[in-house]
Design a protein around this motif. Structure first.
Motif: not given
Length: 247
Positions: A1-27
């Protein structure tokens, strides 16, 4: 239940993706909450790859179109993929989908309450052999602004298929869609798009605005809107009967 990520009044710097699903992986998420929820704050997400970077491996011939499409379902979620409320976000793209099947029962992108998101390329990018079925609008803006610096709001490319049971892009309550060097929609490489509703749907109170700047014309008017036909595309490839709702 709930979000994978919940940010409230925050400053996020994420150079790459929040979610990468590659090469046969799954979410897989059974939640109907947003997969990523940003409330307030200033965020730099996926400057080099986008917020969601999703790719499958296997493909097969699609019976309806005859195209070879991805059959893997790397990302399964029952709610909005990215929702913002009063947040400012910069990214390369919200979603990049390659050789994969995606079923959306809620918008991929929902901006609310004065949010402002800027993508440096296509906001939603079906980049290669992707198949997306959406039960409603793919992009939803509510008193918010989406800026696309260089590209299309939605790109369906290289043999991909997008089916939308509803309106493609929805703007409500004084929302703005600004495309600075591109188009609202780009369909290339033998790709297929079917939208049962309008391409753009306006609603709520206050004026909604779509600003599009590019050098693609001279164009052909189809359904009352300009369409650039390139690389062998002809007018009979395109049918638009309901371009704008509540214009």
């Amino acid at each position: 239940t709930g979000p994978l990520l919940h940010a409230t009044n925050s400053d996020l710097t994420v150079p790459f993706s929040l979610v990468s699903v590659l090469q046969g992986g799954s979410l897989v998420s059974s939640s109907t909450n947003p997969l990523a929820l940003l409330e307030g704050g200033k965020h730099s997400l996926g400057a080099s790859v986008g917020v969601f970077d999703i790719a499958g491996v296997n493909s097969a011939t699609d019976a309806l179109t005859g195209l070879t499409l991805g059959t893997d379902r790397p990302l399964q979620h029952g709610g909005v993929f990215l929702e913002t409320s009063g947040a400012t976000v910069t990214t390369e793209t919200v979603l990049k989908l390659d050789t994969a099947l995606l079923e959306a029962s809620a918008p991929l992108l929902s901006l609310k309450a004065g949010s402002n998101l800027t993508s440096s390329t296509h906001a939603v990018d079906l980049s290669y052999k992707a198949k997306v079925t959406s039960l409603g609008s793919l992009i939803k803006l509510d008193a918010s602004t989406l800026n696309v610096s260089n590209g299309a709001a939605i790109n369906v490319a290289r043999g991909s298929v997008l089916s939308v049971l509803g309106d493609l892009i929805q703007l409500r309550n004084g929302s703005r869609l600004n495309i600075l060097n591109g188009s609202a929609l780009n369909v290339t490489g033998g790709s297929v798009l079917n939208v049962s509703g309008a391409l753009l749907a306006f609603g709520g109170t206050g004026g909604n605005t779509v600003n599009i700047t590019n050098s693609l014309c001279p164009c052909t008017s189809i359904g009352g809107i300009p369409v650039a036909l390139r690389n062998g595309a002809i007018a009979s490839n395109v049918s638009i009967v309901n371009p704008i709702k509540n214009a």
